[in-house]
Design an enzyme around this catalytic site. Structure first.
Site, PDB file in Angstrom:
ATOM      1  N   ASP A   1      37.038  39.616  35.794  1.00 16.87           N
ATOM      2  CA  ASP A   1      38.020  40.576  37.308  1.00 16.87           C
ATOM      3  C   ASP A   1      39.406  39.796  36.312  1.00 16.87           C
ATOM      4  O   ASP A   1      39.798  38.733  36.914  1.00 16.87           O
ATOM      5  CB  ASP A   1      38.097  40.046  38.324  1.00 16.87           C
ATOM      6  CG  ASP A   1      38.951  41.024  39.316  1.00 16.87           C
ATOM      7  OD1 ASP A   1      39.280  41.274  38.931  1.00 16.87           O
ATOM      8  OD2 ASP A   1      38.259  41.526  41.081  1.00 16.87           O
TER       9      ASP A   1
ATOM     10  N   ASP B   1      39.022  46.905  35.462  1.00 17.11           N
ATOM     11  CA  ASP B   1      39.816  46.093  34.981  1.00 17.11           C
ATOM     12  C   ASP B   1      38.119  44.413  36.124  1.00 17.11           C
ATOM     13  O   ASP B   1      39.269  43.149  35.650  1.00 17.11           O
ATOM     14  CB  ASP B   1      41.332  45.474  35.827  1.00 17.11           C
ATOM     15  CG  ASP B   1      40.968  46.044  37.648  1.00 17.11           C
ATOM     16  OD1 ASP B   1      39.643  46.468  37.673  1.00 17.11           O
ATOM     17  OD2 ASP B   1      40.870  45.088  38.300  1.00 17.11           O
ATOM     18  N   GLU B   2      37.180  45.092  35.691  1.00 15.61           N
ATOM     19  CA  GLU B   2      36.371  43.668  36.040  1.00 15.61           C
ATOM     20  C   GLU B   2      35.311  44.380  34.974  1.00 15.61           C
ATOM     21  O   GLU B   2      34.789  45.702  35.128  1.00 15.61           O
ATOM     22  CB  GLU B   2      35.962  44.379  37.020  1.00 15.61           C
ATOM     23  CG  GLU B   2      36.806  44.986  38.291  1.00 15.61           C
ATOM     24  CD  GLU B   2      35.913  44.187  39.603  1.00 15.61           C
ATOM     25  OE1 GLU B   2      34.605  44.159  40.188  1.00 15.61           O
ATOM     26  OE2 GLU B   2      36.902  44.867  40.719  1.00 15.61           O
TER      27      GLU B   2
END
Length: 450
Positions: free
Chosen positions: A44, A138-139
């Site tokens: 993350d 973003d993850e």
DNA sequence: TCTGGGGTCCTAAACCTC
DNA sequence: TCTGGAGGTTTAGGACCC
């Protein structure tokens, strides 16, 4: 307390693991770290959008930074940790965030740039294992069970990835390590910011049980309220009731799902990106001010149809959609949707717009003040497999040809370089919030006005 | 006080066919 | 001919996630 609140930085209560929540030295030998039955990593990126902006804007270093809608109805998409210290969090109205921290630097989101950085990070992740499932920009989840023999323990792999991402992209990230996706995701929350947290298989229940029910995947504010009304406050409470009771309370699917998660069981495999199939696409627009003018709304529906049709034609191998759904949100925030399934799939803006228009008229909102209109298309099929009705009318305009020319013009000269005449005229209507302008875009006509 | 945008999944009612 | 159940599809809405 919801999972979102956990992510906003509320400290987790609970246990210590073997490795604790701080980063381990990156020079740990591969053999020195046991894997504890943990094959799933959740990576993350920390305050991703805001961090990318800080990286590229020297004036933003060390300052509170917000990324999101800059219009009157914008919300915060990302806030760095300096801004979070003022109580700002994602999804907060930007006006409120500015009040909490007037000196924060505010930037509009640049998704194209974030996608580039995200792709570069993904290359790093895929250097360790091909089993990488991106969740968002973003993850991502990684299944490293196959890579452990080659590379070493999962903590070593996590530190290796973190140091490469820091060195090559200048960004920090946090990594959760656990036997399954659900626990790995929570572990990553616990690792934030800029850390690693491992939950050994033997300690999964001890890790989960003290957490609030809102930490369970699928429990938002509504379900949380219902569970709390039943006296279920923690995951331990949920694990203690029978699955049958849960099914009765929240429905069969969610009941079974929560019963399993509360016991630390999550059978979902990490799915590499290529196996994830797109179900539908949507585009929506919130007006800067509520709009009651049917002509303005119709133009917006056309603009959204254009956007969706282009995405259908140009993303991946090209798709057509069978079902069109119109969404409208009134000034009082009540939302209605109306959908219609077409006799055959389409990838034409003209047809999507015509359907949306019929739905808009049928919804009887033509006199209501609207704050948002949106269109969703689903039931996607690959374009080459889409059955198209043959026309015997040789004089019928070739709309597909027209729209393909517009795609090509957009590709070469920028978005909306060519567009329908009705979108080319200056209107003076309220600009949709969050809409980017296209300085190079000029209106050109097409064979027939839409 | 104010609540974006792009998604997924689930539920339930209505409708259709067998 | 009518009725009812099973099962699939469509439609509408809600909830959740990032």
């Amino acid at each position: 307390m919801s999972r979102r609140q956990l992510e906003r930085g509320t400290p987790l209560r609970g246990m210590a693991t073997d490795h604790g929540s701080r980063p381990l030295p990156s020079d740990l030998g591969a053999e020195s770290v046991p894997d504890h039955g943990c094959g799933v990593l959740h990576v993350d990126m920390d305050a991703f959008f805001a961090s990318v902006e800080q990286l590229e804007r020297p004036e933003a270093r060390g300052q509170p930074v917000l990324v999101g809608g800059t219009g009157p109805r914008g919300v915060v998409a990302s806030a760095n940790y300096a801004a979070r210290a003022y109580g700002i969090h994602s999804a907060m109205p930007m006006s409120q965030a500015r009040r909490l921290c007037p000196r924060a630097l505010v930037y509009p989101a640049d998704h194209e740039r974030y996608s580039q950085v995200s792709a570069a990070v993904r290359v790093i992740l895929e250097s360790v294992t091909p089993v990488v499932e991106p969740v968002s920009l973003d993850e991502a989840f990684l299944d490293v069970s196959g890579a452990r023999a080659r590379l070493g323990g999962p903590v070593w792999i996590a530190e290796h990835l973190r140091s490469r991402i820091r060195a090559e992209q200048g960004l920090t990230c946090s990594v959760g390590i656990a036997p399954n996706k659900f626990v790995a995701k929570l572990a990553a929350t616990h690792a934030k910011p800029d850390g690693v947290y491992l939950v050994p298989e033997a300690q999964v229940q001890a890790f989960l049980h003290p957490l609030p029910v809102g930490a369970l995947w699928g429990v938002g504010p509504k379900v949380e309220q219902r569970l709390v009304r039943l006296g279920l406050h923690t995951i331990a409470d949920v694990a203690a009731v029978s699955p049958a009771s849960l099914r009765r309370e929240v429905g069969p699917a969610l009941g079974d799902h929560l019963a399993a998660l509360a016991r630390g069981r999550d059978e979902r495999a990490v799915q590499p990106a290529s196996s994830a199939e797109e179900r539908g696409l949507s585009a929506e627009c919130t007006f800067a001010r509520d709009v009651a003018d049917a002509a303005v709304i119709d133009r917006e529906l056309l603009r959204l149809s254009e956007r969706l049709a282009r995405r259908l034609r140009t993303e991946g191998q090209g798709h057509a959609a069978r079902t069109v759904t119109l969404k409208v949100r009134r000034a009082d925030f009540t939302t209605i949707t109306r959908s219609r399934t077409l006799p055959e799939p389409t990838d034409l803006a003209r047809e999507i717009h015509a359907t949306a228009r019929i739905l808009y008229e049928a919804a009887e909102v033509s006199r209501a003040r609207l704050r948002l209109v949106g269109i969703r298309v689903e039931g996607l099929v690959v374009s080459t497999q889409a059955h198209r009705q043959l026309t015997l009318d040789a004089t019928a305009p070739d709309w597909r040809g027209v729209e393909q020319v517009m795609d090509e013009a957009s590709r070469r000269f920028g978005d909306f370089a060519l567009r329908p005449a009705s979108l080319a005229q200056p209107t003076g209507d309220p600009a949709p919030s969050g809409q980017r302008s296209h300085p190079g875009a000029r209106g050109h006509d097409v064979p027939e006005r839409w």
